[in-house]
Write a protein that holds these residues in place. Structure first.
Motif, PDB file in Angstrom:
ATOM      1  N   ILE A  34      45.499  32.492  49.185  1.00  0.00           N
ATOM      2  CA  ILE A  34      46.319  32.170  47.853  1.00  0.00           C
ATOM      3  C   ILE A  34      45.940  33.249  47.022  1.00  0.00           C
ATOM      4  N   ALA A  35      46.839  33.805  46.333  1.00  0.00           N
ATOM      5  CA  ALA A  35      46.985  34.938  45.295  1.00  0.00           C
ATOM      6  C   ALA A  35      47.659  34.613  44.059  1.00  0.00           C
ATOM      7  N   SER A  36      47.265  35.306  43.092  1.00  0.00           N
ATOM      8  CA  SER A  36      47.688  35.008  41.748  1.00  0.00           C
ATOM      9  C   SER A  36      48.275  36.354  41.144  1.00  0.00           C
ATOM     10  N   GLY A  37      49.328  36.264  40.086  1.00  0.00           N
ATOM     11  CA  GLY A  37      49.529  37.414  39.330  1.00  0.00           C
ATOM     12  C   GLY A  37      49.512  37.311  37.877  1.00  0.00           C
ATOM     13  N   LYS A  38      49.846  38.187  37.083  1.00  0.00           N
ATOM     14  CA  LYS A  38      49.880  38.420  35.766  1.00  0.00           C
ATOM     15  C   LYS A  38      51.255  37.625  35.323  1.00  0.00           C
ATOM     16  N   HIS A  39      51.008  37.084  34.106  1.00  0.00           N
ATOM     17  CA  HIS A  39      52.234  36.565  33.282  1.00  0.00           C
ATOM     18  C   HIS A  39      52.659  37.556  32.106  1.00  0.00           C
ATOM     19  N   GLY A  40      51.803  37.495  30.991  1.00  0.00           N
ATOM     20  CA  GLY A  40      52.121  38.110  29.800  1.00  0.00           C
ATOM     21  C   GLY A  40      52.258  39.535  29.744  1.00  0.00           C
ATOM     22  N   THR A  41      51.190  40.282  30.491  1.00  0.00           N
ATOM     23  CA  THR A  41      51.376  41.515  30.787  1.00  0.00           C
ATOM     24  C   THR A  41      52.586  42.060  31.580  1.00  0.00           C
ATOM     25  N   THR A  42      52.753  41.123  32.582  1.00  0.00           N
ATOM     26  CA  THR A  42      54.050  41.692  33.362  1.00  0.00           C
ATOM     27  C   THR A  42      55.480  41.502  32.423  1.00  0.00           C
ATOM     28  N   THR A  43      55.442  40.732  31.743  1.00  0.00           N
ATOM     29  CA  THR A  43      56.800  40.520  30.909  1.00  0.00           C
ATOM     30  C   THR A  43      56.765  41.522  29.884  1.00  0.00           C
ATOM     31  N   THR A  86      47.120  40.254  41.216  1.00  0.00           N
ATOM     32  CA  THR A  86      45.890  40.652  40.443  1.00  0.00           C
ATOM     33  C   THR A  86      44.542  40.106  41.258  1.00  0.00           C
ATOM     34  N   SER A  87      44.604  38.855  41.716  1.00  0.00           N
ATOM     35  CA  SER A  87      43.295  38.385  42.281  1.00  0.00           C
ATOM     36  C   SER A  87      43.755  37.454  43.707  1.00  0.00           C
ATOM     37  N   GLY A  88      42.855  37.208  44.405  1.00  0.00           N
ATOM     38  CA  GLY A  88      43.016  36.339  45.522  1.00  0.00           C
ATOM     39  C   GLY A  88      41.799  35.848  46.242  1.00  0.00           C
ATOM     40  N   VAL A  89      42.242  35.073  47.112  1.00  0.00           N
ATOM     41  CA  VAL A  89      41.200  34.423  47.929  1.00  0.00           C
ATOM     42  C   VAL A  89      41.552  34.445  49.396  1.00  0.00           C
ATOM     43  N   GLY A  90      40.589  34.657  50.318  1.00  0.00           N
ATOM     44  CA  GLY A  90      40.921  34.626  51.599  1.00  0.00           C
ATOM     45  C   GLY A  90      39.827  34.620  52.546  1.00  0.00           C
ATOM     46  N   VAL A  91      39.952  35.008  53.660  1.00  0.00           N
ATOM     47  CA  VAL A  91      39.027  35.260  54.833  1.00  0.00           C
ATOM     48  C   VAL A  91      39.046  36.594  55.495  1.00  0.00           C
ATOM     49  N   ILE A  92      37.794  37.057  55.624  1.00  0.00           N
ATOM     50  CA  ILE A  92      37.653  38.298  56.114  1.00  0.00           C
ATOM     51  C   ILE A  92      38.009  38.454  57.899  1.00  0.00           C
ATOM     52  N   GLU A  93      39.090  39.223  58.127  1.00  0.00           N
ATOM     53  CA  GLU A  93      39.375  39.391  59.566  1.00  0.00           C
ATOM     54  C   GLU A  93      38.903  40.745  60.348  1.00  0.00           C
ATOM     55  N   ALA A  94      38.504  41.854  59.198  1.00  0.00           N
ATOM     56  CA  ALA A  94      38.065  42.964  59.962  1.00  0.00           C
ATOM     57  C   ALA A  94      37.316  43.790  59.028  1.00  0.00           C
ATOM     58  N   ILE A  95      36.157  44.467  59.231  1.00  0.00           N
ATOM     59  CA  ILE A  95      35.311  45.095  58.498  1.00  0.00           C
ATOM     60  C   ILE A  95      35.195  46.807  58.750  1.00  0.00           C
ATOM     61  N   GLY A  96      34.996  47.582  57.816  1.00  0.00           N
ATOM     62  CA  GLY A  96      34.830  48.902  57.974  1.00  0.00           C
ATOM     63  C   GLY A  96      33.449  49.170  58.946  1.00  0.00           C
ATOM     64  N   SER A  97      33.358  50.543  59.085  1.00  0.00           N
ATOM     65  CA  SER A  97      32.201  50.967  60.057  1.00  0.00           C
ATOM     66  C   SER A  97      31.085  50.666  59.337  1.00  0.00           C
ATOM     67  N   ILE A 323      51.806  26.570  41.771  1.00  0.00           N
ATOM     68  CA  ILE A 323      51.406  27.092  43.049  1.00  0.00           C
ATOM     69  C   ILE A 323      52.830  27.042  43.947  1.00  0.00           C
ATOM     70  N   VAL A 324      53.115  28.275  44.621  1.00  0.00           N
ATOM     71  CA  VAL A 324      54.447  28.221  45.176  1.00  0.00           C
ATOM     72  C   VAL A 324      54.062  28.908  46.463  1.00  0.00           C
ATOM     73  N   THR A 325      55.343  29.052  47.384  1.00  0.00           N
ATOM     74  CA  THR A 325      55.376  30.006  48.314  1.00  0.00           C
ATOM     75  C   THR A 325      55.845  31.447  47.998  1.00  0.00           C
ATOM     76  N   MET A 326      55.518  32.539  48.885  1.00  0.00           N
ATOM     77  CA  MET A 326      56.455  33.584  48.792  1.00  0.00           C
ATOM     78  C   MET A 326      58.071  33.255  48.595  1.00  0.00           C
ATOM     79  N   LYS A 345      49.499  30.144  34.557  1.00  0.00           N
ATOM     80  CA  LYS A 345      49.178  31.354  35.489  1.00  0.00           C
ATOM     81  C   LYS A 345      49.789  30.935  36.857  1.00  0.00           C
ATOM     82  N   TYR A 346      50.591  31.611  37.516  1.00  0.00           N
ATOM     83  CA  TYR A 346      51.066  31.123  38.814  1.00  0.00           C
ATOM     84  C   TYR A 346      50.336  31.647  40.014  1.00  0.00           C
ATOM     85  N   ALA A 347      50.468  31.104  40.949  1.00  0.00           N
ATOM     86  CA  ALA A 347      49.883  31.357  42.371  1.00  0.00           C
ATOM     87  C   ALA A 347      50.809  31.388  43.286  1.00  0.00           C
ATOM     88  N   VAL A 348      50.290  32.038  44.508  1.00  0.00           N
ATOM     89  CA  VAL A 348      51.370  31.914  45.747  1.00  0.00           C
ATOM     90  C   VAL A 348      50.476  31.513  46.981  1.00  0.00           C
TER      91      VAL A 348
END
Length: 350
Positions: A34-43, A86-97, A323-326, A345-348
């Motif tokens: 899930i991830a979210s974006g700005k509202h006021g600053t964007t407008t 601007t911000s999100g939540v997720g699961v790590i799938e790969a890491i750098g060396s 909270i919506v889909t893309m 504050k919306y989220a996808v």
């Protein structure tokens, strides 16, 4: 190929595919939940008028005119569309060396775009743990609200009014209550936001379109204005209301993103006569540190916000909505333009 929700024109978004490179040595790849974006600053960026052809240079230290006013609002380059998140939540799938803080499978949150997979710097992420994802998405607006509270020096027993109850304003209500404010007043024309302000700890909430807010606060506060008024909507009328609602020699924290000329704002009245303190908090603009730097840094502020989330002192229930889909992303931007009462504050969700 993964997909992203990209801003291709003012109030226009498209789902676009993109190439995803593997993470660099100090980066991780996160599968976004899930991830979210700005509202006021964007407008504010879409509507233009904030800088009127002027550009700020940290080296020079003030805004200089770099274009004529009619060149202020530039079209978005469709070959390089804007990120929407601007911000999100997720699961790590790969890491750098060289990554040592994280392992594949860790659930994290932090700065992210609205896209299916994000590349993130390892030191800018936090473990989600027991924090609700909707709360974790609030870390970006909470950063501004946090500095509003600290730099306006909200203290135990203060009377605080907050004008503009979007994400930052509502979080400021919750933080002011946690800081020990004796009386908190929320001010916003939208009823849903006023209701949330009461839920977050405001003692009263006013509609500035139908009430004399400055008088209403004095009626509840032994004839005095508020010690501190935070203006977070970016409206000059709201800033004028803040100047009226604050007490003699009080503090106005101007955190709104103001656009165009200050029509109808008469600084020779309340500002001058009442000898007010006006501050713009850290988190607004760029090229500066918090007022109490180096004791407080960006990293320490974000660490503190995460700690408050883990302790249940920063929760903001109901703030992430809708909270919506893309596929529903364009509907959100239509509401942003034509029906802002539908949004806080919306989220996808992916």
């Amino acid at each position: 190929m993964p997909k992203r929700l990209a801003i291709t024109a003012p109030y226009q978004v498209k789902i676009l595919e993109y190439e995803q490179n593997p993470p660099a040595p100090s980066e991780v790849l996160v599968r976004t939940e899930i991830a979210s974006g700005k509202h006021g600053t964007t407008t504010g960026m879409f509507d233009g008028g904030a800088w009127q052809g002027h550009t700020f240079s940290p080296e020079i230290g003030y805004f200089q005119q770099t274009a004529t006013p009619d060149q202020t609002t530039k079209p978005i380059d469709e070959a390089h569309p804007m990120n929407s998140g601007t911000s999100g939540v997720g699961v790590i799938e790969a890491i750098g060396s060289t990554v040592t803080r994280w392992q594949v499978g860790d659930r994290v949150f932090g700065p992210m775009d609205i896209r299916e997979v994000n590349i993130c710097q390892e030191d800018r992420l936090y473990p989600l743990g027991e924090i609700a994802p909707a709360t974790a998405l609030c870390i970006e607006p909470a950063y501004v609200a946090f500095h509003c509270i600290r730099e306006a020096t909200v203290r135990y027993g203060d009377t605080v009014a907050i004008v503009g109850l979007g994400a930052i304003g509502l979080l400021a209500v919750e933080m002011a209550r946690a800081a020990g404010a004796a009386q908190i007043y929320g001010i916003d024309p939208l009823p849903r936001r006023r209701t949330l302000a009461l839920h977050y700890g405001a003692d009263a909430a006013y509609d500035p379109t139908v009430e004399n807010v400055a008088q209403a606060i004095r009626d509840r506060n032994q004839g005095e204005g508020a010690d501190i008024v935070m203006e977070i909507s970016g409206s000059y009328r709201a800033l004028d209301a803040a100047l009226k609602a604050v007490r003699m020699c009080g503090t106005v924290c101007a955190a709104g993103f103001y656009k165009g000329d200050a029509q109808g704002l008469f600084l020779g009245r309340d500002l001058h006569h009442k000898r007010l303190n006006v501050i713009v908090p850290h988190g607004c603009g760029w090229g500066h540190q918090p007022r109490d730097y180096p004791n407080w840094t960006t990293a320490r502020a974000n660490d503190t916000l995460v700690t408050m989330m883990r302790k249940g002192l920063l929760r903001a229930p109901g703030l992430i909505d809708p909270i919506v889909t893309m596929a529903e992303g364009q509907q959100v931007f239509d509401w942003m333009k034509d029906d802002p009462a539908r949004l806080i504050k919306y989220a996808v969700k992916f």
